[in-house]
Design a protein around this motif. Structure first.
Motif, PDB file in Angstrom:
ATOM      1  N   ALA A  55       0.833  -1.207   0.000  1.00  0.00           N
ATOM      2  CA  ALA A  55       0.000   0.000   0.000  1.00  0.00           C
ATOM      3  C   ALA A  55       0.868   1.256   0.000  1.00  0.00           C
ATOM      4  N   GLN A  56       1.945   1.248   0.791  1.00  0.00           N
ATOM      5  CA  GLN A  56       2.859   2.390   0.811  1.00  0.00           C
ATOM      6  C   GLN A  56       3.521   2.579  -0.555  1.00  0.00           C
ATOM      7  N   ALA A  57       3.912   1.491  -1.182  1.00  0.00           N
ATOM      8  CA  ALA A  57       4.554   1.568  -2.495  1.00  0.00           C
ATOM      9  C   ALA A  57       3.580   2.104  -3.545  1.00  0.00           C
ATOM     10  N   ALA A  58       2.324   1.670  -3.485  1.00  0.00           N
ATOM     11  CA  ALA A  58       1.320   2.171  -4.428  1.00  0.00           C
ATOM     12  C   ALA A  58       1.119   3.672  -4.245  1.00  0.00           C
ATOM     13  N   HIS A  59       1.062   4.101  -3.000  1.00  0.00           N
ATOM     14  CA  HIS A  59       0.922   5.525  -2.704  1.00  0.00           C
ATOM     15  C   HIS A  59       2.122   6.302  -3.235  1.00  0.00           C
ATOM     16  N   ASP A  60       3.311   5.827  -2.917  1.00  0.00           N
ATOM     17  CA  ASP A  60       4.527   6.520  -3.337  1.00  0.00           C
ATOM     18  C   ASP A  60       4.620   6.605  -4.858  1.00  0.00           C
ATOM     19  N   ALA A  61       4.246   5.544  -5.550  1.00  0.00           N
ATOM     20  CA  ALA A  61       4.286   5.539  -7.019  1.00  0.00           C
ATOM     21  C   ALA A  61       3.290   6.550  -7.587  1.00  0.00           C
ATOM     22  N   ALA A  62       2.095   6.622  -6.991  1.00  0.00           N
ATOM     23  CA  ALA A  62       1.089   7.575  -7.462  1.00  0.00           C
ATOM     24  C   ALA A  62       1.561   9.013  -7.258  1.00  0.00           C
ATOM     25  N   ILE A  63       2.162   9.283  -6.103  1.00  0.00           N
ATOM     26  CA  ILE A  63       2.671  10.624  -5.836  1.00  0.00           C
ATOM     27  C   ILE A  63       3.826  10.951  -6.782  1.00  0.00           C
ATOM     28  N   ALA A  64       4.698  10.001  -7.028  1.00  0.00           N
ATOM     29  CA  ALA A  64       5.810  10.224  -7.958  1.00  0.00           C
ATOM     30  C   ALA A  64       5.292  10.547  -9.356  1.00  0.00           C
ATOM     31  N   ASP A  65       4.258   9.840  -9.807  1.00  0.00           N
ATOM     32  CA  ASP A  65       3.669  10.132 -11.122  1.00  0.00           C
ATOM     33  C   ASP A  65       3.052  11.528 -11.147  1.00  0.00           C
TER      34      ASP A  65
END
Length: 161
Positions: A55-65
């Motif tokens: 879940a943290q990785a999904a969040h971080d990837a979305a913010i990075a995009d």
């Protein structure tokens, strides 16, 4: 854990939702602090499970995009200031970083941080006071913040039951 996977950057309004400026513990009511409490409950820097880490990785990837898309539209030089969560507000480096951030913002640099307390909070403070002609208001704000509860004082509130 509810995560932002909408590929939208958070706004100040998003992060401060629930904040009560009249309550001495008003920040503890904000969305931003609820995320911190969940982060602490999920194991802090060492996630308690693979599901939490995913879940943290999904969040971080979305913010990075979202950040990548945003930065394509900005016509300003970027300066990143990261780290130092434990830097107290009464440390001379906190004031120095706030002053540096103020000057960089006045020169039209776009300052970015990872959010959070310490060094990054000092950066945000400097940017917030960059429209003032003198450093007096910034110094006054730093003086006021020195006596305000530090994020580490909230640790006892971080456990979500």
């Amino acid at each position: 854990m509810t995560v932002n996977v909408s590929r939208q950057l958070y706004t100040a309004e998003d992060l401060l939702k629930g904040f009560n400026s009249w309550d001495p513990m008003g920040y503890a009511l904000s969305y931003d602090f609820s995320v911190y409490r969940q982060f602490a409950a999920d194991g802090g820097p060492v996630p308690s499970s693979l599901a939490v880490r995913a879940a943290q990785a999904a969040h971080d990837a979305a913010i990075a995009d979202a950040l990548r898309i945003f930065l394509r539209t900005v016509q300003r030089s970027l300066v990143g200031i990261m780290g130092g969560h434990s830097l107290p507000r009464n440390h001379k480096a906190y004031a120095a970083i706030a002053h540096l951030a103020r000057e960089l913002a006045r020169e039209r640099f776009l300052l970015v941080t990872g959010g959070g307390p310490g060094v990054m909070e000092a950066t945000h403070l400097g940017v917030a006071f960059s429209s003032f002609d003198s450093v007096g208001p910034l110094d006054e704000a730093i003086g006021l913040l020195v006596v305000v509860v530090h994020h580490s004082d909230f640790d006892s509130l971080a456990v979500v039951g």
